[in-house]
Design a protein around this motif. Sequence first.
Motif, short mmCIF file in Angstrom:
data_model
loop_
_atom_site.label_atom_id
_atom_site.label_comp_id
_atom_site.label_asym_id
_atom_site.label_seq_id
_atom_site.Cartn_x
_atom_site.Cartn_y
_atom_site.Cartn_z
N SER A 148 0.78 -1.16 0.10
CA SER A 148 -0.07 -0.13 -0.01
C SER A 148 0.66 1.36 0.05
N VAL A 149 0.22 2.38 -0.64
CA VAL A 149 1.19 3.44 -0.73
C VAL A 149 0.09 4.58 -0.40
N THR A 150 0.55 5.85 0.07
CA THR A 150 0.01 6.96 0.32
C THR A 150 -0.16 7.79 -1.04
N GLU A 151 -1.10 8.26 -1.34
CA GLU A 151 -1.14 9.03 -2.76
C GLU A 151 -0.40 10.42 -2.72
N LYS A 205 -8.47 9.28 -8.51
CA LYS A 205 -8.21 8.64 -10.15
C LYS A 205 -8.25 7.21 -9.97
N GLN A 206 -7.61 6.60 -8.96
CA GLN A 206 -7.60 4.99 -9.01
C GLN A 206 -7.20 4.64 -7.52
N GLN A 207 -8.11 3.85 -7.09
CA GLN A 207 -7.81 3.44 -5.68
C GLN A 207 -6.76 2.13 -5.52
N SER A 208 -6.60 1.22 -6.42
CA SER A 208 -5.85 0.29 -6.36
C SER A 208 -5.23 -0.18 -7.75
N ILE A 231 -1.21 -3.26 -5.49
CA ILE A 231 -0.73 -2.14 -4.61
C ILE A 231 -2.03 -1.20 -4.41
N GLU A 232 -2.19 -0.88 -2.99
CA GLU A 232 -3.35 -0.15 -2.82
C GLU A 232 -3.08 1.30 -2.79
N VAL A 233 -3.80 2.17 -3.19
CA VAL A 233 -3.47 3.71 -3.05
C VAL A 233 -4.29 4.26 -1.90
N LYS A 234 -3.64 4.53 -0.78
CA LYS A 234 -4.30 5.35 0.19
C LYS A 234 -4.58 6.67 0.10
N PRO A 235 -5.65 7.36 0.43
CA PRO A 235 -5.67 8.66 0.14
C PRO A 235 -5.10 9.49 1.41
N VAL A 236 -4.57 10.57 1.06
CA VAL A 236 -3.88 11.54 2.18
C VAL A 236 -5.31 11.86 2.89
#
Length: 936
Positions: A148-151, A205-208, A231-236
């Motif tokens: 997982s990553v932070t946007e 734009k895209q969550q994962s 890979i999951e995108v986590k919102p700030v």
Amino acid sequence: MKHFSIFFSVNKHKPWIETSYHGVITENMDTVLLDPPLVALDKDAPLPLVSPSLSFLGEICAFNIYGQDAPFEAVVLNRTSGEGVLRASTPVDCEIQKEYTFIIQAYDCGAGPSGADWKKSHKAVVHIQVDDVNEFSPLFREPLYKASVTEGKIYDSILQVEAWDQDCSPQYSQICNYEIVTAGTPFAIDRNGNIRNTERLSYDKQQSYEIMVTAFDCGQKRAKEDVPVHIEVKPVCKPGWQGWNKRVDYEPGTGSKQLFPKMHLETCGGPLSGVKAMVELQTNHIGKGCDRETYSEKSLQKLCGAASGSTDLLPAPSPSTNWTASLLTDSGRDSDLIYRFDGRQAANVPDHVVPQNLTDQFTLATWMKHGPTPGLRAEKETLLCNSDKTEMNRHHYSLYVHNCRLVFLLRRDFTQVDTFRPAEFHWKLEQICDKEWHYYVINVEFPAVTLFVDGVTYEPYLVTDDWPIHASKIDTQLTVGACWQGQSASERASMPTPRFTQYFHGSLSGLTIRPGRIETQKVISCLQACKEGLDINSLESLAKDIKFHFNPAQSVLVVEGEDVDSINTAMTKVSYINSRQFPTPGLRRLHITTTVQCFGEDTCLSIPDIKAVVMVLQPSEPQITITGSNRLVRPAGDLRGPLGVAPFKELYITSTVMKGDARRPGVMELMHNLDYCDVLVIGDELNPERESLEIHHSALLGKHLDATNSTSGISIYGVDSMAHYEQALRQVRYRNWRPAALSERRFRLTCSELNGRYTSNEFNLEVSVLHHSAPVEHVNHMAAQPQYMRPVHHPLMIHTINSHMSAGAPPAATVVIVVCIAALVVIVVIGVYRIHATHQEGSREDEDEVKEPEAEWDNSALTITVNPMEAAAGEEVRAEEHEEEEEDEELVGGGTSAESDNSDEEEREDDSGGRKDVEERKQKGKLEWDSSSMAY
């Protein structure tokens, strides 16, 4: 003994080999490449001359290997040269063992052919290395990789994937390269398996992301199976509302629908002391500011319980209301009648329409949409003006806009008041020039004048006094959209034609004036009420700390609370509702603004506004259908009766809508209101001297209906159910007290819902008159007589024969003829009396036809039975007393009119007594008719 010693001394040298050997073998092969080659030497020389058995001296007979489980063997290739070869006795696998070390010795052939007395060399060390073959593909250590990553951040390494190879050699067992198979992803991977992002990722734009990765060993053999990487995108953490949809579809007729069932406020964990959210429903582009009922002004006033007697100054153009035909209309408003004024047109209201009895109490009301006009702020813009038609230019009363102020002018006459009194009332409001629709009502209770805007009361900020207007004989002109400028003699010389002035720029709708009454707050609120708005479901489930309030139109909702969870629960209860059965389809915009307070601070977090839409879907259009009998045949006597005939007695009104989809369509009956039904006369208009089409006031009692009639037909209007319209239409009466010249009358009926938005079919009805004057009309009756009719000789034939006979008949025959004629006259008189009694019975039955529908059928049957006699009697009377017949017809006509004039008084008679008399007349008439039938 001597011989043995000689033989022994002959094989005196041992074989010789190298002290060590290094070899290489490829796995799954059997040949070993040694360095140096495997060669054994023996210094003994062969002695074949001494003895044949000594010919083996110096030869190598074998190589022996010593080592634990060494899978090799040494084979002598040439005994004389001592060459040998080392090979694998069993398959060699590098993955099991990469190298081997063992001992090897060489053996000579000894001193004899039996190999006796052989000698062996020294021990040599052999080191064998197994060469690897690239027989295995790389394998990943995990079946799935997650990270997982932070946007908004760029990472050097998000995660590392790892593959391995079962091959034994570094060349084939090492992974030399990784590759991302999925194309078009914002990621890259290095040779060590580290995955990084090549651009900043956005949660919106895209969550994962899911990418596929493969690996290659150093022999460039690819992995047998690629590995997935999630890979999951986590919102700030951004403060704001989450879990809401940008569009909410609303199905008409579903009541209240939640707008944000899963919405919650993200505050990023900060401590808060209060939250305030304002939800605004923006409907300015729908109709006159929101979805309101689009019935006509008269129907709306009737529906809201307004007092009768108002005059519509901006009606729909028609032959009777043609003064609005030249005005511009806005036709794209869902059947809502809107007039647009661009500063170049106005309309003079005819004198017969203008209320002439304005007293100290009256009401002016209108819808207005107005904005500031560049360059015209100093000019008056007149909505309504009553001014002198000629000679002078005095304004008696007017309503106008001046510098974004609304001004109402009322100049009293000296006959009403002779002192300095209030004349101009000024209001300064933002609504006047905000380019939005508002409903203005001015209640006049002179000298007090009150303004209502959208149901809210406003007192004038300025009132100016003036003297009353001097009385004169000059006529006045009422004008809409401007003011009529009357002219004096000098003005007429310079400008011959009167003209308009002070043109209005904006839109108007529903401009009415009601003399003698002022409108109540309840009626005003009803007339301007929106049918759509915001709502809160399950108020009892809200927390105690939640506070909320609506604006009067329920288009703005404010929710306040101290706890975020309570606010979240309250916002999920916010709903949209539209109470119209057929709402205006289209978008309604939603706007949410939020303010967050922290402890000790006014505002600590900035919450972004929310913009969403409610899409009101297209309602199913109703198909209004009018059915019934298209032809009504009645004797002339029925039309002359005091109540005439009911043309639409068998009328039915239904409405259906299409339901289902294309595969399974269906029709469902629907109940809804109507707002008017028009009965139009087809052909020549009604002649008031001999016919009428009307409905009694009692037929409208208990209903939200009213009616107007003219020579063109009758109109029933008001918002009411289809059943009430059916009942009213069935009691419409057509009378003709001189039907002799009438053969048929045709009518056309149409009904409407929502001021013509949905209209019915055109139902055509023909009323035919059954005459009994011509004898040829009865030939068919005699040819095909009913079973209960006995044949009767036609009296006209007897009269004709007797007329011929009287020319030359002897006196005795003449006496017989006279007697017969006298008897015939007696019979005719009796028949006419009984026919009149039957018609009187039919008239009484018409009064009670709703209670006893059978009576009319019986009456018509009786009338048909007497047709032959009536025709004969009529022919006899015309032959002998033509002038008396005309006088009788006039008397009958006059009597019918009198009965019509007195019909109201007759209806007010005692019901029980009237019914008793009718029943007695019915029984008497039936008995008399039965006896007369038996006489035939």
